[in-house]
Design an enzyme around this catalytic site. Structure first.
Site, PDB file in Angstrom:
ATOM      1  N   ASP A 133       0.814  -1.206   0.000  1.00 41.14           N
ATOM      2  CA  ASP A 133       0.000   0.000   0.000  1.00 41.14           C
ATOM      3  C   ASP A 133       0.852   1.262   0.000  1.00 41.14           C
ATOM      4  O   ASP A 133       1.797   1.395   0.782  1.00 41.14           O
ATOM      5  CB  ASP A 133      -0.901  -0.012   1.241  1.00 41.14           C
ATOM      6  CG  ASP A 133      -1.783   1.220   1.334  1.00 41.14           C
ATOM      7  OD1 ASP A 133      -2.603   1.417   0.435  1.00 41.14           O
ATOM      8  OD2 ASP A 133      -1.628   1.981   2.319  1.00 41.14           O
TER       9      ASP A 133
ATOM     10  N   GLU B 140       1.622  -0.183  -4.865  1.00 40.24           N
ATOM     11  CA  GLU B 140       0.826   0.972  -5.269  1.00 40.24           C
ATOM     12  C   GLU B 140       1.715   2.189  -5.092  1.00 40.24           C
ATOM     13  O   GLU B 140       2.114   2.506  -3.977  1.00 40.24           O
ATOM     14  CB  GLU B 140      -0.424   1.094  -4.398  1.00 40.24           C
ATOM     15  CG  GLU B 140      -1.249   2.332  -4.710  1.00 40.24           C
ATOM     16  CD  GLU B 140      -2.156   2.749  -3.569  1.00 40.24           C
ATOM     17  OE1 GLU B 140      -3.162   3.427  -3.841  1.00 40.24           O
ATOM     18  OE2 GLU B 140      -1.864   2.409  -2.401  1.00 40.24           O
TER      19      GLU B 140
END
Length: 573
Positions: free
Chosen positions: A258, A293
């Site tokens: 993330d 990401e």
């Protein structure tokens, strides 16, 4: 209690062939840390910045660390005796169910469903989710991406407010339930990817702040709180060991990382490379897939670092979203200038932002990505982020209707990039996915007010209160069956079967080049060349798609009353 005789490690670890457990906590500014174990207490030995101990115990025994008169759970707790403030429980990874003959999957065969365990079923548990894996696999999915599983405050949440990243969130089940889920999914041919949050901790129950404040870089902040100091080897080890736990102890196939742009200083990819090297050395006997990401659109480390397979490609989503909705607020502004042109770029290069200046953008971002093969990009029409970070959590189909959504559904499934679908998307669910939490008191009020203030650029809408249970319940995609759900499931299954029959073999043979051409204002022709043949797609928003090349055999064709259409074909090498 016994004298500690191992290299210090975070948390509690069962020693081989004995009843002993080693305990470790890095707290360099603490003069004294006391281990509490099953009613016993012992001051831990200090070695450098580490506080360490060894003691005999059984699995399930409660323990904690005392500093300055207060007892805290273990920051590396694998199992909690309740909420984030409760004591920790000893867990022996050897008691978790282990893989039986699973050798993983080639990344290029990936068709991913992203799901949130708490809303995927009415029960909201890993056991209930496991019972649905057979039907998910039967539709043609080959991978499940689980939103964060680490423990956060309360029962309900997306998981990105994790404070105990080693502990399975108890509302979802036990560590043994997770191990069983992984085994069941893999039995049905599904690889399991876990969303790992290494960039921040949540606002409630962050025990590191009390036990080891040196964990944080006081000179920086992230959008979600204090920045973690990745310059410290002990901090890096905390997260490297966490990755090892998911991959080795639970046997998952990969990690979605993330918001890696918030790990370290701007432009820094050192920890990502360290993580990739660490994972590579685990030698698990199966492929491991790391998927960052990265808002920076950095490209080189994706192909340089081992096991770093692909990036989440938000650029593709933004182009599709603005093309279908016409929205131009917030981060959609640069993509609303020429969304079809951006879609052409995404089909050719993967990412749209590659360091160039763009209207509506404050400053350039990214670097060239055209040299990366298509499998280095995870494309999606919807994700938890892009649905849930809307004021009311609207899905794309609710904003535009099913017509054009079916066309981009086919484009996502049959283009050579790695497709990812958000739970419910496979059957045309209109249920929202809203932002929900389960906080109390001042924090609950702050989150509710903050959520309302997040949307000055969005349409004036009533923003659901994240702390109301109804916000969570309304986010279950399968509670109400849509009238056209069976039709959508049939479409998804057909498209994924075509992908596995025609597209995946080309990807596995090896990518060579692509030829992507904008034919008119909203029509394009794209042809990807592989070692064993070619894939061609004609995509249009202006009427029926034109003809494929003369050497191309058509495998799929769809048009819609809205004026959109797609034609797909393949040719042999």
């Amino acid at each position: 209690m016994k004298e500690y005789a191992e290299t210090p490690v975070w948390g509690a670890r069962k020693q081989r062939d004995t009843d002993d457990w080693s305990f470790g906590l890095w707290a360099p500014d603490a003069d004294e840390i006391t281990l509490h174990l099953d009613g016993r207490q012992q001051v831990m030995a200090k070695s450098g910045g580490w506080h360490v101990a060894t003691a005999a115990a059984e699995q399930g025994i409660l323990y904690g660390f005392e500093r300055d008169g207060q007892v805290f759970p273990d920051p590396a707790s694998h199992w909690q005796d309740g909420g984030v403030h409760a004591l920790s429980k000893l867990l022996d990874p050897a008691t978790l169910s282990q893989p039986a003959g699973w050798r993983g999957r080639d990344w290029r065969s990936a068709v991913i469903m992203e799901l949130h365990v708490g809303t995927f079923t009415r029960d909201g548990t890993l056991k209930a989710a496991a019972r649905r894996m057979a039907e998910i696999a039967a539709m043609g999915f080959t991978g499940i991406e689980l939103m964060p599983l680490g423990q956060f405050a309360g029962n309900r949440g997306w998981g990105y407010d994790v404070v105990l990243p080693y502990a399975v969130h108890p509302a979802y089940g036990t560590p043994h339930d997770l191990a069983d889920f992984v085994r069941i999914a893999q039995t049905h041919g599904l690889m399991v990817i876990v969303d790992a949050v290494y960039n921040h901790f949540g606002p409630e129950g962050c025990v590191q702040k009390q036990l080891c404040p040196a964990f944080f870089d006081e000179t920086r902040e992230t959008p979600w709180g204090g920045a973690i100091d990745f310059d410290r080897p002990e901090v890096r080890q905390f997260f490297l060991d966490n990755a090892t736990m998911w991959l080795r102890d639970y046997g998952v196939d990969g990690l979605r990382l993330d918001a890696v742009h918030q790990i370290g200083l701007p432009g820094d990819t050192a920890f990502l490379r360290t993580l990739a090297d660490h994972v590579d050395k685990l030698d698990l006997g199966r492929p491991v897939h790391l998927v960052p990401e990265d808002e920076r659109n950095l490209a080189d480390y994706v192909i340089d670092a081992p096991n770093m397979r692909a990036q989440w490609n938000d650029d593709y989503h933004h182009a599709v979203h603005t093309l279908l909705t016409g929205e131009s607020f917030s981060y959609y502004a640069p993509f609303a200038v020429d969304p079809f042109g951006d879609l052409v770029t995404a089909m050719r290069d993967g990412q749209v932002d590659q360091g160039q200046e763009r209207p509506g953008q404050h400053e350039p971002r990214g670097e060239p990505s055209n040299h990366l093969p298509p499998e280095c990009f995870v494309n999606s029409n919807q994700t938890h982020d892009q649905i849930g970070n809307r004021a009311r959590g609207d899905r794309l189909i609710s904003l535009t209707g099913p017509g054009q959504v079916r066309i981009v559904h086919a484009l996502l499934a049959l283009a050579p990039f790695i497709p990812m679908f958000f739970m419910g998307e496979e059957e045309g669910s209109r249920a929202p996915f809203q932002f929900f939490t389960d906080f109390d008191g001042d924090l609950a009020r702050a989150v509710s007010e903050g959520r309302k203030s997040e949307f000055p650029d969005f349409a004036n809408e009533d923003v659901p209160d994240p702390n109301e249970k109804s916000t969570f319940v309304n986010s279950r995609p399968y509670d109400a069956l849509e009238d056209d759900a069976a039709e959508w499931r049939e479409l998804t299954t057909h498209l994924l079967n075509l992908r596995h029959e025609h597209v995946v073999p080309l990807l596995i043979s090896g990518w060579k080049s692509e030829q992507v051409e904008r034919l008119s204002g909203r029509s394009m022709s794209a042809r990807w060349i592989f070692e064993d043949g070619a894939l061609e797609i004609i995509f249009t928003m202006e009427g029926p798609p034109g003809s494929l090349g003369r050497d191309t055999r058509e495998i799929y064709y769809m048009t819609d009353d809205s004026g959109a259409g797609i034609r797909v074909g393949v040719s042999e090498g």
